[in-house]
Design a protein around this motif. Structure first.
Motif, PDB file in Angstrom:
ATOM      1  N   SER A 173      56.889  16.667 -35.985  1.00 34.20           N
ATOM      2  CA  SER A 173      57.272  15.555 -35.649  1.00 34.20           C
ATOM      3  C   SER A 173      58.336  15.944 -34.524  1.00 34.20           C
ATOM      4  O   SER A 173      58.977  16.964 -34.292  1.00 34.20           O
ATOM      5  CB  SER A 173      57.769  14.850 -36.716  1.00 34.20           C
ATOM      6  N   PRO A 202      58.771   5.101 -44.221  1.00 41.51           N
ATOM      7  CA  PRO A 202      58.305   6.178 -43.569  1.00 41.51           C
ATOM      8  C   PRO A 202      57.236   7.066 -44.373  1.00 41.51           C
ATOM      9  O   PRO A 202      56.412   7.723 -44.267  1.00 41.51           O
ATOM     10  CB  PRO A 202      59.530   7.298 -43.137  1.00 41.51           C
ATOM     11  N   ASN A 203      57.647   6.834 -45.767  1.00 41.10           N
ATOM     12  CA  ASN A 203      56.770   7.435 -47.049  1.00 41.10           C
ATOM     13  C   ASN A 203      55.766   6.755 -47.320  1.00 41.10           C
ATOM     14  O   ASN A 203      55.162   7.225 -48.557  1.00 41.10           O
ATOM     15  CB  ASN A 203      57.829   8.088 -47.971  1.00 41.10           C
ATOM     16  N   TRP A 245      50.057  10.723 -40.233  1.00 38.37           N
ATOM     17  CA  TRP A 245      51.434   9.839 -40.561  1.00 38.37           C
ATOM     18  C   TRP A 245      52.717  10.552 -40.257  1.00 38.37           C
ATOM     19  O   TRP A 245      53.711   9.702 -39.737  1.00 38.37           O
ATOM     20  CB  TRP A 245      50.946   9.245 -41.876  1.00 38.37           C
ATOM     21  N   LYS A 246      52.930  11.611 -40.591  1.00 39.48           N
ATOM     22  CA  LYS A 246      54.213  12.401 -40.422  1.00 39.48           C
ATOM     23  C   LYS A 246      54.522  12.298 -38.923  1.00 39.48           C
ATOM     24  O   LYS A 246      55.857  12.164 -38.714  1.00 39.48           O
ATOM     25  CB  LYS A 246      54.057  13.746 -41.064  1.00 39.48           C
ATOM     26  N   ALA A 253      55.655   8.697 -38.202  1.00 39.55           N
ATOM     27  CA  ALA A 253      56.469   7.970 -38.969  1.00 39.55           C
ATOM     28  C   ALA A 253      57.830   8.699 -38.935  1.00 39.55           C
ATOM     29  O   ALA A 253      58.976   8.355 -38.572  1.00 39.55           O
ATOM     30  CB  ALA A 253      56.141   7.939 -40.476  1.00 39.55           C
ATOM     31  N   ASP A 254      57.755  10.213 -39.122  1.00 38.63           N
ATOM     32  CA  ASP A 254      59.147  10.812 -39.160  1.00 38.63           C
ATOM     33  C   ASP A 254      59.780  11.047 -37.518  1.00 38.63           C
ATOM     34  O   ASP A 254      60.881  11.203 -37.493  1.00 38.63           O
ATOM     35  CB  ASP A 254      58.761  12.512 -39.519  1.00 38.63           C
ATOM     36  N   ARG A 291      61.701   7.379 -37.294  1.00 33.30           N
ATOM     37  CA  ARG A 291      62.664   6.771 -38.140  1.00 33.30           C
ATOM     38  C   ARG A 291      63.688   6.421 -37.673  1.00 33.30           C
ATOM     39  O   ARG A 291      64.423   7.040 -36.861  1.00 33.30           O
ATOM     40  CB  ARG A 291      63.014   8.018 -39.403  1.00 33.30           C
ATOM     41  N   PHE A 349      60.009   1.912 -38.239  1.00 28.39           N
ATOM     42  CA  PHE A 349      60.104   2.655 -39.390  1.00 28.39           C
ATOM     43  C   PHE A 349      61.417   2.619 -39.864  1.00 28.39           C
ATOM     44  O   PHE A 349      62.294   2.794 -38.823  1.00 28.39           O
ATOM     45  CB  PHE A 349      59.502   3.888 -39.573  1.00 28.39           C
ATOM     46  N   ASP A 358      63.273   6.592 -46.489  1.00 29.95           N
ATOM     47  CA  ASP A 358      62.266   6.245 -47.405  1.00 29.95           C
ATOM     48  C   ASP A 358      62.582   5.274 -48.474  1.00 29.95           C
ATOM     49  O   ASP A 358      63.667   5.031 -48.867  1.00 29.95           O
ATOM     50  CB  ASP A 358      61.943   7.650 -48.255  1.00 29.95           C
TER      51      ASP A 358
END
Length: 643
Positions: free
Chosen positions: A129, A198-199, A250-251, A254-255, A258, A287, A291
C-alpha cells in the motif's frame, strides 16, 4: 520553531508542525525519550529508529543549534512486489557550520507498515500500500521532520467467478480501445461521498454492465497517489454485476488512503477485443485514519434473536447469535436490548409491547443473571457509564396506555428496581443515558394518547440533568409540533449533542406511519445538548437515497445509535460512527421490504456548528439479507463467550 510533544513515538501530534516544516525546510523540536528508552515500535502507527542512537535517541551534540532534513518532502512510487527506497539526510548546524549528521541522528517514521526500515536516513518502503509517512531525525533535544509520499499502483486480476470465462492474458490491453459512450456501465453502489473505516473489508461495488456486448470490466480506484485497478467478468447480481475486493485489494485502497480526501471509483466496460470502451460516472469513497472498534449487537426478525459483529476481529466471517428465544422463556422473541459499555452485560425485553419482561444476560457465560418473569417490567433500557445501573420505562400496564410515566432506575446486577426519576407529569419513553452520566435524554409522549411504549405518538424530546440531590426536573429539548413525531434520542460519545428521529405524519393524523415504529418518513436529525438557542440540523447526507432508490426519499431511517468511541478522521479532525435501520435499497439487491443496518460517519466538530456533519451511509456487509435487522447497539468490546 519549537514544540514539546508527548514523545517521539507520537508523531501524529506533530502533524500541523510538520506541514509547516515541509514548507520552510527545517524545524527544531524538543522530543522526549520514549518509554523504556527505545524508539522501536511495531504496528502501522509506531516509530522505528536506527543509526547514531542505537535504537534510542542520540545524546545531545555539543554545538548543535539547528537541524533539518533534506529533502523536506519526497515522493516515490511502489507496486506489489516492487518496494523502493528514498534517501534522507540530516543536516545540522554545529558551531556555526552545517554538516551531514545522518549517521549520528536517530530516525523515526509514524507508519512502520509503509516504511518498515530506515537506517541512517535510507528509508525502505513496503509493497502492499501507499500513503504519507512522517519522517523524523532526532539528536538529543533537537529534531527535524520531513514527509514521504508513497504513490501506489496495482493491476489486479479477479479470481473465482470474476475470472470465468478466463480473462485475456493482458486484460488491461482492450481498454486502450476507442471511447464509446453507449457502452458506459452504471455505477450503483457504494453511494457517492461515503466515508468508511479502513478495517471494514467487504464493501461491494455494484454496477450495471451497460451494453450487452461488454464482456470485460475494469474497476478503478484512483487519486493523486493511488491507481488501483481490478479486471473482472460480470458476476451477476440481479440486473447487474457485483465485485467484492479481497483482503489484499482492500488493503491497497484503504491503507493507502487512511485520513485523506479519498479515491474516485470508476467502472469501464469493453469486450475482449477492445472494440469500444464505455466509462461510468464516478463516485467518491474516503477512509478514516483510525480503524473502527467495538462490538455491534442487533435484532433480526427471522430468528427473533440478537446477533453480533466484532469489529476488532480479523477472523469473523458472519454474525454470531448471542441471545435467542430459547434463552428467554423458550418461545418469546428477544427484542429491544442494550449492553453495558464494557460489553459484559445485556438487558433485553421479552415479547415487545404489552410484555416487557426483563432478561438480564451475562454475555460471556451466556446465562441469565436475573429471572425475567419475576421482576419489574421495562422497555427501551439504557446503561450508565460503568454498568452499575440502567434506566428504563413502562407504561403498557396503565389503563388504555395513557397518563404520565416516570423513568425507572434498576440495579445492573440484579435487575431490581431501585428508584424512579420524577418527570413531573410527563410520560417518558426511549431514555438514553449520556456517557458522562450527566444527562438522560428521553422521548416525551402525549399523556392523553392511547399509545403503547413501542408506538408512541405526538412526541417531543426532553432531558434531565444529574444534580447533587439526584436528578433535575425535566427540561424541554425539542417540543412536540403538530404533524410531526420526534423520538429515539441518542447522546453522542462527546456528550454535547444528540441524534434523533423525526417523522412527518399523514394528513389524516398520526396513525401507524407516525408512531415511532419503523415510520416510513423517519429522518435523522442532530441537535446540541443542552440546546441553548440551537435548532435541529437535518443529516441530509446520511438520509440521502442511493442510485437504486431513484427519487424515493421515504426510506425509514430509524433508531440511530452511536459507537462509544471518538476516532481520528484525519490528522486534525475527530470522527464518530453511528448506525441506523433503513428500508433503502442496498445497491442492486432486490429486496424493497426488508430493513437493514446502515452506518455513517459524523464529523465531531461539525455537529456543533449547525451544519450537516454527516457523511453518506453504507450498508453493513456482514448482516443477513433475507430478514430485517433492527436496533443496532454498540459496546467497547465484543466479550468472548466462555465455552
Amino acid at each position: 520553531m519549537t514544540a514539546t510533544p508527548s514523545g517521539v513515538t507520537n508523531v501524529r501530534a506533530l502533524t500541523s508542525l510538520v506541514l509547516a516544516c515541509a514548507a520552510v525546510g527545517a524545524c527544531t523540536f524538543s522530543p522526549k525519550t520514549p518509554a523504556g528508552g527505545t524508539a522501536a515500535s511495531g504496528g502501522n502507527a509506531g516509530a522505528i529508529g536506527t543509526g547514531g542512537g542505537g535504537g534510542g535517541i542520540s545524546p545531545n551534540l555539543p554545538g548543535l543549534t539547528a537541524l533539518r532534513i533534506d529533502p523536506p518532502t519526497a515522493t516515490v512510487s511502489v507496486q506489489p512486489g516492487m518496494p523502493t527506497t528514498q534517501m534522507f539526510r540530516a543536516l545540522g548546524v554545529v558551531n556555526g557550520a552545517e554538516q551531514d549528521l545522518s549517521k549520528t541522528a536517530s530516525w523515526f517514521v509514524d507508519k512502520t507498515g509503509l516504511v518498515p526500515n530506515i537506517v541512517n536516513g535510507l528509508a525502505t518502503t513496503g509493497d502492499t500500500s501507499g500513503g504519507i509517512v512522517l519522517v523524523q531525525a532526532v539528536i538529543g533535544g533537537t529534531s527535524a521532520a520531513a514527509t514521504l509520499t508513497i504513490k501506489f499502483s496495482a493491476a489486479n486480476v479477479a479470481t473465482g467467478a470474476g475470472a470465468m470465462p478466463a480473462l485475456p492474458t493482458t486484460p488491461a490491453q482492450p481498454f486502450g480501445g476507442p471511447a464509446d459512450d453507449a457502452r458506459a456501465p452504471q455505477l450503483v453502489y457504494p453511494n457517492d461521498g461515503v466515508l468508511l473505516p479502513p478495517n471494514l473489508n467487504g464493501i461491494e461495488v455494484h454496477y450495471r454492465p451497460g451494453s450487452k456486448t461488454n464482456t470485460l470490466f475494469e474497476i478503478g480506484f484512483s487519486n493523486d497517489k493511488t491507481d488501483v485497478r481490478v479486471y473482472t467478468r460480470c458476476v451477476t447480481l440481479e440486473d447487474g454485476c457485483v465485485y467484492r475486493p479481497d483482503v489484499a485489494v482492500w488493503k491497497q485502497i484503504a491503507d493507502t488512503n487512511r485520513g485523506t480526501a479519498g479515491v474516485t471509483i470508476t467502472v469501464r466496460g469493453t469486450d475482449d477485443q477492445g472494440t469500444g470502451v464505455g466509462k461510468s460516472a464516478t463516485a467518491r469513497m474516503s477512509f478514516s485514519k483510525d480503524d473502527v472498534r467495538g462490538g455491534l449487537y442487533y435484532w433480526t426478525t427471522t430468528l427473533k434473536s440478537i446477533e453480533r459483529w466484532d469489529f476488532a476481529s480479523a477472523t469473523q466471517t458472519q454474525a454470531e447469535t448471542v441471545v435467542s428465544p430459547a434463552d428467554g422463556d423458550g418461545t418469546t422473541c428477544v427484542g429491544c436490548h442494550t449492553l453495558s459499555r464494557d460489553g459484559k452485560k445485556m438487558v433485553a425485553t421479552l415479547g415487545g409491547q404489552n410484555d416487557g419482561r426483563i432478561l438480564l444476560w451475562d454475555v460471556a457465560k451466556k446465562t441469565a443473571m436475573a429471572k425475567p418473569f419475576m421482576l419489574q417490567r421495562s422497555q427501551f433500557e439504557s446503561w450508565n457509564n460503568d454498568g452499575s445501573n440502567f434506566v428504563g420505562m413502562y407504561t403498557d400496564n396503565k389503563p388504555n396506555h395513557t397518563g404520565p410515566s416516570n423513568l425507572l432506575l434498576f440495579d445492573g446486577t440484579t435487575a431490581l428496581k431501585t428508584g424512579e426519576i420524577d418527570l413531573g407529569g410527563l410520560r417518558g419513553d426511549h431514555p438514553d443515558w449520556s456517557h458522562d452520566d450527566q444527562h438522560i435524554v428521553f422521548t416525551s409522549v402525549d399523556t392523553a394518547g392511547s399509545y403503547t411504549d413501542q408506538r408512541p405518538q405526538k412526541s417531543g424530546l426532553a432531558y434531565v440533568e444529574k444534580t447533587a440531590a439526584g436528578w433535575s426536573p425535566p427540561m424541554t429539548l425539542l417540543p412536540y409540533v403538530a404533524g410531526k413525531n420526534r423520538y429515539y434520542p441518542a447522546v453522542s460519545p462527546t456528550n454535547d449533542f444528540i441524534v434523533f428521529n423525526e417523522s412527518t405524519c399523514p394528513a389524516s393524523g398520526s396513525g401507524g406511519d407516525c408512531d415511532a415504529d419503523t415510520d416510513p418518513t423517519a429522518l435523522l436529525y442532530a441537535m446540541p445538548l443542552p440546546p441553548g438557542n440551537a435548532q435541529p440540523t437535518l443529516l441530509a447526507r446520511a438520509n440521502a437515497p442511493g442510485v437504486n432508490d431513484g427519487t424515493n426519499t421515504v426510506l425509514t431511517n430509524t433508531y440511530p445509535k452511536w459507537s462509544p468511541f471518538i476516532f481520528q478522521l484525519d490528522e486534525l479532525h475527530k470522527v464518530l460512527w453511528a448506525t441506523f435501520s433503513s428500508s433503502r435499497r442496498y445497491g442492486l439487491y432486490k429486496s424493497t421490504s426488508n430493513v437493514y443496518i446502515w452506518m455513517f460517519a459524523v464529523d465531531a466538530s461539525g455537529a456543533k456548528e449547525g451544519t450537516d456533519p454527516s457523511y453518506t451511509a453504507f450498508c453493513l456487509p456482514f448482516q443477513a439479507l433475507d430478514t430485517s435487522n433492527h436496533i443496532a447497539q454498540w459496546t467497547e468490546k465484543a466479550v468472548p463467550i466462555i465455552p
